[in-house]
Every structure is written in C-alpha cells, then in structure tokens.
Design a protein around this motif. Structure first.
Motif, PDB file in Angstrom:
ATOM      1  N   ASP A 128       0.846  -1.186   0.000  1.00  0.00           N
ATOM      2  CA  ASP A 128       0.000   0.000   0.000  1.00  0.00           C
ATOM      3  C   ASP A 128       0.887   1.243   0.000  1.00  0.00           C
ATOM      4  N   ASN A 174      -6.692   0.418  -1.880  1.00  0.00           N
ATOM      5  CA  ASN A 174      -6.281   0.224  -0.496  1.00  0.00           C
ATOM      6  C   ASN A 174      -5.150   1.147  -0.051  1.00  0.00           C
ATOM      7  N   ASP A 175      -4.750   2.055  -0.903  1.00  0.00           N
ATOM      8  CA  ASP A 175      -3.766   3.044  -0.494  1.00  0.00           C
ATOM      9  C   ASP A 175      -4.376   3.977   0.547  1.00  0.00           C
ATOM     10  N   ARG A 192      -9.035   5.880   3.695  1.00  0.00           N
ATOM     11  CA  ARG A 192      -8.791   4.809   2.742  1.00  0.00           C
ATOM     12  C   ARG A 192      -9.162   5.338   1.360  1.00  0.00           C
TER      13      ARG A 192
END
Length: 250
Positions: A4, A93-94, A173
């Motif tokens: 991520d 999902n970073d 998120r």
C-alpha cells in the motif's frame, strides 16, 4: 505482493516560514517508521511568498508532487483538488492523509493512523478529544469554541467514533474517497472555507464508513504568523451547514 502507498496531501497558502520544516519532519518520521512508499502532494493555493520556490527545492529531496492555483481559491477548493488528485493516483487500499501545512500537526502520528487503517478503519481522525490528547498555543476562547462545536455536532449530527469534526489531520482509505467523489461529484466538497473539512465528514456519514480517532498533540505554539481563519465567518457558515445537513434527505 504490492505494498500500500501513502499519499500526504497538504493545502498551502503563504507557508514559507513553516513548509520546509514540515516536509523535513514528514520525511524524518516516515523514514524512521520504515515507510518509503509514499508521495507528498502539495496544493499551492496562489501563494505570494516563497512557497513555490521552497517546493521546487524539496522536489529534489523527496517524492513531492505540486499542484498550483494561480490565484487563491480558499481551503475548500484546495483540499478538494488535493484529495481528488490523490484519489485518482491511488489504488483502492492506499492511504491518503491530509494535514495542515503550518507545522502545527505532528507527522510522527502518521504511522499510528496507518496502523488503525490496517486494523479495519476507513477514516482515522487525529482528535483533540480523546484521552491523551494535548493542545498547546491555542487561546482559551478558540479551545472553548472548538469544544462547543464538538458537542453540537455530536448532539445534532452524531457519528459513531467521531468526536473531533473540525480537525483537518485525517487518514482516509483511498477507496472511500473514490466512492465519495463518484457518489456526490462536485457536491462532495462544495464548501469554500474551513467548514469544508467538517462537511467531508458529514458527507461520509451517509456512506458505509468505519470512523475512528487517535489522540494527538496540537502544537499551535509552533504556528508562525496569524491564523488565516476568519472566526466569525467560519462560525456562521458552520452553523448554517449544520442546519442544512441536519434536515436534508441526501
């Protein structure tokens, strides 16, 4: 497996006195936490001082991307452009973190916020109203005003897990911001002033979002220069916003 990535979004307006120190501290704390997969995204909101030159210097030192408003557009449009750019760059999902560019927010808290995201939270707020939080350098009037706003929001527009609705130091998120921009379009962040940070939370409360908070130390004593907030105007616009969001259907 792909790691991520962290995006740090900073809205900046005439921050030559503080911006370099903050960027140094971001790099230091992320390095010591073993986080090297990151990018800082600064939106220079029509600054008339040396902010642009400082950013140009730091692009040689760290992963730094700069967006520029030729004229000052205010915090609302600036944070909107920064979050939109980061959400477009990021994978689902970073993690995207916003913080003030005046060096009053402590970058050392970012790894803890990211850890909470990995535990399952979708939005993590650096809160002045959790046990262990500290505030330095803010006038008693401003402290009482912020505390009163917290109680008012919790009474009229309660959100599970949220006590601090106004602090701009937050982790999101990326998939949540992508979904918000898709759902609301230009309405997602359409407030022009400091109340824009409040409205982001109020918009997200209508979505399937898990909120959490972490106590933090607000170092307003490190702020150089006067506040850019017009207190009376911000209070009036925030009260109007509360009324509008309290009774609207969408």
């Amino acid at each position: 497996m792909k790691r991520d990535k962290l995006y740090v979004v900073l809205p900046a307006y005439n921050e030559e006195a503080s911006l370099g120190k903050l960027l140094d501290r971001i790099g230091y704390h992320l390095y010591n936490a073993g986080i090297d997969h990151y990018e800082v995204l600064v939106v220079n909101d029509g600054s008339r001082d040396r902010t642009a030159q400082i950013l140009e210097e730091y692009q040689e030192k760290m992963p730094l991307r700069v967006l520029t408003h030729e004229v000052n557009k205010g915090l609302g449009k600036t944070i909107r452009d920064g979050l939109l750019a980061a959400s477009e760059l990021a994978d689902d999902n970073d993690i995207i973190i916003t913080m003030d560019a005046d060096d009053t927010h402590t970058p050392g808290l970012m790894p803890r916020m990211m850890g909470m995201m990995r535990e399952g939270y979708d939005v993590v707020i650096a809160s002045r109203y959790q046990r262990g939080a500290r505030v330095y350098g803010l006038s008693k009037f401003r402290e009482l005003m912020s505390l009163g706003a917290s109680y008012l929001f919790r009474l009229l527009l309660p959100i599970r897990g949220v006590r601090d609705f106004t602090c701009g130091y937050r982790a999101y998120r990326a998939t949540v911001l992508k979904a918000a921009f898709e759902r609301y379009g230009d309405r997602f962040i359409d407030q022009e002033g400091f109340q824009a940070m409040v409205d982001i939370i109020l918009r997200l409360r209508r979505m399937d979002v898990v909120f959490g908070e972490v106590p933090f130390i607000l170092r307003y004593d490190r702020k150089l220069g006067d506040s850019k907030m017009n207190v009376k105007s911000t209070v009036a616009k925030t009260l109007k916003l509360i009324w509008k969001r309290r009774f609207e259907k969408e």
